[in-house]
Write an enzyme that holds these catalytic residues in place. Structure first.
Site, PDB file in Angstrom:
ATOM      1  N   SER A  47       2.650 -24.671  41.644  1.00  0.00           N
ATOM      2  CA  SER A  47       1.385 -24.275  41.030  1.00  0.00           C
ATOM      3  C   SER A  47       1.572 -24.112  39.513  1.00  0.00           C
ATOM      4  O   SER A  47       0.733 -24.548  38.717  1.00  0.00           O
ATOM      5  CB  SER A  47       0.905 -22.963  41.667  1.00  0.00           C
ATOM      6  OG  SER A  47      -0.339 -22.585  41.162  1.00  0.00           O
ATOM      7  N   GLY A  54      -4.524 -24.040  46.738  1.00  0.00           N
ATOM      8  CA  GLY A  54      -4.526 -22.703  47.347  1.00  0.00           C
ATOM      9  C   GLY A  54      -3.852 -22.665  48.706  1.00  0.00           C
ATOM     10  O   GLY A  54      -4.263 -21.914  49.590  1.00  0.00           O
ATOM     11  N   ASP A  98     -12.435 -21.671  49.148  1.00  0.00           N
ATOM     12  CA  ASP A  98     -13.590 -22.562  48.956  1.00  0.00           C
ATOM     13  C   ASP A  98     -14.703 -21.879  48.180  1.00  0.00           C
ATOM     14  O   ASP A  98     -15.330 -22.481  47.307  1.00  0.00           O
ATOM     15  CB  ASP A  98     -14.124 -23.057  50.312  1.00  0.00           C
ATOM     16  CG  ASP A  98     -13.166 -24.051  50.946  1.00  0.00           C
ATOM     17  OD1 ASP A  98     -12.288 -24.561  50.223  1.00  0.00           O
ATOM     18  OD2 ASP A  98     -13.287 -24.295  52.161  1.00  0.00           O
ATOM     19  N   LYS A 146       0.780 -17.505  38.580  1.00  0.00           N
ATOM     20  CA  LYS A 146       0.506 -18.488  39.642  1.00  0.00           C
ATOM     21  C   LYS A 146       0.792 -17.968  41.053  1.00  0.00           C
ATOM     22  O   LYS A 146       0.848 -18.736  42.016  1.00  0.00           O
ATOM     23  CB  LYS A 146       1.241 -19.824  39.411  1.00  0.00           C
ATOM     24  CG  LYS A 146       1.059 -20.431  38.052  1.00  0.00           C
ATOM     25  CD  LYS A 146      -0.341 -20.372  37.521  1.00  0.00           C
ATOM     26  CE  LYS A 146      -1.312 -21.281  38.254  1.00  0.00           C
ATOM     27  NZ  LYS A 146      -2.698 -21.080  37.697  1.00  0.00           N
ATOM     28  N   THR A 183      -5.636 -14.426  40.191  1.00  0.00           N
ATOM     29  CA  THR A 183      -7.094 -14.543  40.201  1.00  0.00           C
ATOM     30  C   THR A 183      -7.651 -14.056  41.532  1.00  0.00           C
ATOM     31  O   THR A 183      -8.679 -13.379  41.580  1.00  0.00           O
ATOM     32  CB  THR A 183      -7.460 -16.027  39.976  1.00  0.00           C
ATOM     33  OG1 THR A 183      -6.690 -16.498  38.873  1.00  0.00           O
ATOM     34  CG2 THR A 183      -8.928 -16.214  39.706  1.00  0.00           C
ATOM     35  N   HIS A 203       0.567  -9.655  33.635  1.00  0.00           N
ATOM     36  CA  HIS A 203       1.775 -10.303  34.167  1.00  0.00           C
ATOM     37  C   HIS A 203       3.029  -9.582  33.671  1.00  0.00           C
ATOM     38  O   HIS A 203       4.132 -10.117  33.789  1.00  0.00           O
ATOM     39  CB  HIS A 203       1.857 -11.754  33.694  1.00  0.00           C
ATOM     40  CG  HIS A 203       0.789 -12.649  34.224  1.00  0.00           C
ATOM     41  ND1 HIS A 203       0.506 -12.779  35.560  1.00  0.00           N
ATOM     42  CD2 HIS A 203      -0.064 -13.495  33.593  1.00  0.00           C
ATOM     43  CE1 HIS A 203      -0.476 -13.653  35.734  1.00  0.00           C
ATOM     44  NE2 HIS A 203      -0.846 -14.098  34.553  1.00  0.00           N
ATOM     45  N   ARG A 242      -6.762 -25.332  42.628  1.00  0.00           N
ATOM     46  CA  ARG A 242      -6.195 -26.651  42.916  1.00  0.00           C
ATOM     47  C   ARG A 242      -6.155 -26.870  44.423  1.00  0.00           C
ATOM     48  O   ARG A 242      -6.978 -27.584  44.974  1.00  0.00           O
ATOM     49  CB  ARG A 242      -4.787 -26.715  42.284  1.00  0.00           C
ATOM     50  CG  ARG A 242      -4.172 -28.082  42.169  1.00  0.00           C
ATOM     51  CD  ARG A 242      -2.781 -27.935  41.563  1.00  0.00           C
ATOM     52  NE  ARG A 242      -1.926 -27.076  42.387  1.00  0.00           N
ATOM     53  CZ  ARG A 242      -1.170 -27.491  43.405  1.00  0.00           C
ATOM     54  NH1 ARG A 242      -1.121 -28.771  43.710  1.00  0.00           N
ATOM     55  NH2 ARG A 242      -0.439 -26.634  44.103  1.00  0.00           N
TER      56      ARG A 242
HETATM   57  P1  A3P Z   1      -2.433 -23.694  43.620  1.00  0.00           P
HETATM   58  O1  A3P Z   1      -2.112 -24.223  42.260  1.00  0.00           O
HETATM   59  O2  A3P Z   1      -1.291 -23.815  44.569  1.00  0.00           O
HETATM   60  O3  A3P Z   1      -3.692 -24.253  44.175  1.00  0.00           O
HETATM   61  P2  A3P Z   1      -2.974 -17.464  39.544  1.00  0.00           P
HETATM   62  O4  A3P Z   1      -4.341 -16.918  39.744  1.00  0.00           O
HETATM   63  O5  A3P Z   1      -1.877 -16.465  39.631  1.00  0.00           O
HETATM   64  O6  A3P Z   1      -2.904 -18.308  38.327  1.00  0.00           O
HETATM   65  O7  A3P Z   1      -2.675 -18.394  40.798  1.00  0.00           O
HETATM   66  C1  A3P Z   1      -3.380 -19.587  40.973  1.00  0.00           C
HETATM   67  C2  A3P Z   1      -3.087 -20.107  42.355  1.00  0.00           C
HETATM   68  O8  A3P Z   1      -3.795 -19.300  43.300  1.00  0.00           O
HETATM   69  C3  A3P Z   1      -3.582 -21.530  42.524  1.00  0.00           C
HETATM   70  O9  A3P Z   1      -2.699 -22.118  43.477  1.00  0.00           O
HETATM   71  C4  A3P Z   1      -4.963 -21.284  43.093  1.00  0.00           C
HETATM   72  O10 A3P Z   1      -5.517 -22.396  43.747  1.00  0.00           O
HETATM   73  C5  A3P Z   1      -4.656 -20.141  44.054  1.00  0.00           C
HETATM   74  N1  A3P Z   1      -5.851 -19.403  44.462  1.00  0.00           N
HETATM   75  C6  A3P Z   1      -6.799 -18.845  43.689  1.00  0.00           C
HETATM   76  N2  A3P Z   1      -7.758 -18.269  44.432  1.00  0.00           N
HETATM   77  C7  A3P Z   1      -7.401 -18.477  45.728  1.00  0.00           C
HETATM   78  C8  A3P Z   1      -7.985 -18.136  46.988  1.00  0.00           C
HETATM   79  N3  A3P Z   1      -9.139 -17.492  47.066  1.00  0.00           N
HETATM   80  N4  A3P Z   1      -7.327 -18.511  48.107  1.00  0.00           N
HETATM   81  C9  A3P Z   1      -6.145 -19.167  48.053  1.00  0.00           C
HETATM   82  N5  A3P Z   1      -5.553 -19.526  46.879  1.00  0.00           N
HETATM   83  C10 A3P Z   1      -6.175 -19.177  45.735  1.00  0.00           C
END
Ligand code: A3P
Length: 322
Positions: free
Chosen positions: A167, A286, A259, A76, A80, A137, A284
């Site tokens: 998150s 970000g 976005d 988190k 990604t 991870h 969610r």
């Molecule tokens: P939130 O839950 O705070 O929205 P991971 O990929 O490690 O599982 O992390 C997921 C978190 O990264 C989520 O946070 C997700 O929305 C955020 N995230 C993924 N892509 C993003 C982007 N391009 N810009 C900002 N946040 C991003």
């Protein structure tokens, strides 16, 4: 019965409109009452059943290549995001190519499986042509033995622990394979003591932070990517040795914004059946600072005291708001 995770990496067709049946498949998810197999502990670290001990053992012995690119994170923290940025950079901002394959097919999740009919992902990774892009991870000390010898370029994405916690808590509610915590207050003590998947945020982050000066490690913060995605992407691209073509930088950066990624079926897990799509989306908010909407004053005081104690003298600092 173990579910088959194959459709996690299935690629929706980009060449023609989907039929009704295909659209329903894309919205496929496991039943609401799906009960994940119980978590287990590997060398004292809590792990999902979908990554058995035998997989961690095998990964320790796997072949690593000098020209691999590894994306490592605590869950988190922006995994990604780091994967998509890496894929765009290595494809030299050829966005059509990037959009032709799902993220997990481009940058596989190393320690997944075996699951159902599907073999362990690390075995598939072993067959991939170079340069391989690999997401994991794994904490520092559990990285493959050859990773320490071959020293492939490795991006570590770190996120402040409060937003990571929030998150992570939300993710337990939409990911079928996680134990669900109904309230943040249920999750908070488990997170604080490190009894969550992949263990303590502190151990994981500090494990890589101590090696931030190693020539093959680049330590990048989620908050810095939020502040200046272009600057961080150029920095990451230069580190990998795949500098971004100047005329394509702006489009590449735009492609990796929240976005754009939220709407991109090749990067948003909208057809992954490990997510309960009725309960939420992978992308969610970000944001930086959403923790303020979830931590109570008391939880914040408790967390700050632990944070101060564990981080003192490390030199690692984070933005908790922008
Ligand atoms: P939130 O839950 O705070 O929205 P991971 O990929 O490690 O599982 O992390 C997921 C978190 O990264 C989520 O946070 C997700 O929305 C955020 N995230 C993924 N892509 C993003 C982007 N391009 N810009 C900002 N946040 C991003």
């Amino acid at each position: 019965m173990q579910p088959n995770m194959q459709n996690q990496v299935e690629e929706p067709s980009t060449k023609r409109a989907k039929t009704d049946g295909e659209s329903k498949m894309a919205a496929n998810t496991l039943p609401d009452d799906f009960k994940p197999p119980p978590d287990h502990y590997y060398q004292g670290i809590r792990m999902l059943a979908i990554t058995p001990a035998s997989t961690f053992d095998a990964i320790r012995e796997m072949e690593v290549r000098e020209d691999d690119i590894w994306v490592v994170t605590y869950p988190k923290a922006g995994t990604t995001w780091g994967q998509e940025v890496t894929s765009v950079i290595v494809e030299r901002a050829d966005l059509e190519k990037v959009k032709s394959k799902s993220l997990l097919a481009r940058v596989p999740y190393l320690e997944l499986g075996p699951l159902g009919q599907q073999g362990a992902t690390y075995k598939m990774v072993e067959q991939m042509p170079s340069p391989r892009l690999i997401r994991t991870h794994l904490p520092y000390h559990l990285m493959p033995k050859q990773w320490f010898e071959k020293k492939p370029k490795t991006l570590y994405v770190a996120r402040n622990p409060k937003d990571t916690a929030v998150s992570g808590w939300h993710f337990t509610k939409i990911n079928h394979f996680f134990v669900t915590y109904d309230t943040f207050s249920d999750f908070f003590p488990k997170y604080l003591e490190g009894d969550v998947i992949y263990g303590s945020w502190f151990d994981h982050n500090l494990g890589f932070w101590e090696h931030r000066h190693d020539p093959n490690v680049l330590f990048v913060k989620f908050e810095d990517m939020k502040k200046d995605l272009k600057g961080q992407m150029i920095r990451i691209a230069d580190f990998y040795g795949y500098p971004l073509p100047v005329d394509k930088i702006d489009a590449a950066v735009e492609h990796c914004t929240f976005d754009k990624m939220k709407k991109n079926p090749m990067a948003n897990y909208s057809s992954a059946h490990f997510i309960n799509h009725k309960k939420g989306t992978f992308h969610r908010k970000g944001e930086v600072g959403d923790w303020k909407n979830h931590f109570t004053v008391g939880q914040n005081e408790v967390f700050d005291a632990v944070y101060e104690d564990k981080m003192r003298g490390t030199g690692l600092v984070f933005d908790f708001e922008l």
